[in-house]
Design a protein around this motif. Structure first.
Motif: not given
Length: 157
Positions: A99, A101-104, A106-107, A109, A139, A143
């Motif tokens: 990943s 980015s944090p969004l990737e 999170e996806a 997770q 994660a 953050e």
């Protein structure tokens, strides 16, 4: 002799001791190595090492190896439903390590949480929970990093 990373904790948590499959051994090793790497990154940085030791490049190499291990396990074929779950989870771990980015992250997770909704023996669920904890730790680190910085591991791994 085979190194069985989680068998003692699984036995204590679930009351089950089990014969190991190649997939479960690989998954145990993958998650254990992820946990060790995440813990070591917390305790060490470049200032802890003498000049000439590039901790950053060493951790990049470790994460790249973990990504390759996860990818290999994700491509295993098996007929056992429990091992299939572990292989699918390894694919999610590969996705999380890669990943950018944090969004990737999170996806990944969310995808692991979906996999964990499947019926599985207690021993498999225990291993998936350990993987989930590792992704949560990744994660949290993402953050804590400043916006625009990397996740603490190489996205190209």
């Amino acid at each position: 002799m085979l190194n069985d990373y989680f068998n003692d904790p699984i036995d204590q948590a679930t009351g089950q001791n089990f014969g190991v499959s190649p997939q479960s051994l690989m998954f145990e090793r993958l998650v254990s190595n992820m946990q060790s790497t995440l813990d070591e990154e917390v305790f060490f940085d470049d200032t802890d090492w003498p000049d000439g030791f590039a901790w950053g490049s060493e951790t990049d190499a470790v994460w790249e190896g973990l990504a390759e291990d996860a990818k290999l396990l994700a491509t295993f074929r098996t007929r056992k439903p429990a091992d299939k779950l572990l292989c699918r989870a390894a694919g999610v771990i590969h996705r999380a390590i890669r990943s950018k980015s944090p969004l990737e992250l999170e996806a990944a997770q969310v995808k692991l949480a979906q996999i964990m909704q499947s019926a599985a023996p207690a021993r498999v669920y225990f291993m998936l929970e350990e993987a989930e904890l590792s992704l949560e730790q990744m994660a949290e680190r993402a953050e804590a990093d400043e916006p625009g910085s990397d996740l603490g591991f190489t996205p190209d791994a």
